[in-house]
Design an enzyme around this catalytic site. Sequence first.
Site, PDB file in Angstrom:
ATOM      1  N   LYS A  28      47.238 -12.012  26.023  1.00  0.00           N
ATOM      2  CA  LYS A  28      47.704 -11.897  25.419  1.00  0.00           C
ATOM      3  C   LYS A  28      48.463 -12.683  24.579  1.00  0.00           C
ATOM      4  O   LYS A  28      48.920 -13.062  24.935  1.00  0.00           O
ATOM      5  CB  LYS A  28      48.628 -10.532  24.545  1.00  0.00           C
ATOM      6  CG  LYS A  28      48.198  -8.930  24.810  1.00  0.00           C
ATOM      7  CD  LYS A  28      48.572  -7.932  24.528  1.00  0.00           C
ATOM      8  CE  LYS A  28      48.314  -6.217  24.491  1.00  0.00           C
ATOM      9  NZ  LYS A  28      48.629  -5.425  24.925  1.00  0.00           N
ATOM     10  N   GLY A  55      39.516   4.438  26.635  1.00  0.00           N
ATOM     11  CA  GLY A  55      38.800   3.576  26.298  1.00  0.00           C
ATOM     12  C   GLY A  55      38.960   2.582  25.362  1.00  0.00           C
ATOM     13  O   GLY A  55      38.404   1.683  24.657  1.00  0.00           O
TER      14      GLY A  55
END
Length: 285
Positions: free
Chosen positions: A185, A217
């Site tokens: 990130k 997921g």
Amino acid sequence: MIIGCSASQKLAASVADLLDEPLCPVETRKFPDGERYIRVKEEVEGEVTVVQSTGYPQDENLMELLFMIENLKDLGADYVRAAIPYFGYGRQERRFKSGEAVSAKIVAHLLEAAGADEIVTVNLHENCLSEFFRVPVRELSAMPLIAEHISFLDDPVIIAPDKGALGHAREVSDILGCECDYMEKVRISPEVVETRVSDLDVEGKDAVVVDDIISTGGTIVNAAGILGKCGASSITVCCVHPVLVEDALLKIFSAGVERVIATDTLKSDVSEISVAPLIADVMKD
């Protein structure tokens, strides 16, 4: 002697086949009020290995395992090895908020109190979990099995969906002799955070996302979207423990993933790889 509890009977049978040992017949069922009944149908002595993952329904599978361990000791087993391919409650290894129960530690104490002499498990979510036990813990890695299973790919690059999974990804990439990277990130501005592949160019390559657990997921969907935008020719997802809550598989395939591959530590539609050889090897020692 090998015993398979309700959650891992097929896996236990595979272990027994590999070792050419009989699988002890057991009876497990529920009373009308929901309470658990277990019965071992053969004489018990010496060393016994009980195979039972403690995934959903976690409480039921854990209680059955505890009942089985203590029952085996009462029936005359000298040594009970608890093979727990997927260790339920393993993601609560510390207090994230004041007053929370450290579930993994409590489960460890329960297993010891029931009489487990040894714990065998596969790819614990947190390495510190073994420290909660006073009995020996043998943590096995399924990453070599995953690497072997995807060796057919021509130009793979192994991707960890976050930095925490980088160790797993590197283990696979080292075996295959291919490149490895992770999603990071990056803060673009005070308001904008972008997730991207750290350093590697994946354009035209077979991207393989490797993680220990896939639950909802969400992390995988995010990774697949980024890899698709970066020009990966195909996206494969591999994990050890296919928790796969609700419609997780549907979301993953809808995100452009070509194939999802998991082990049989938990039953699922994508459990192609068996960890039975790992458990069998431990029992040969």
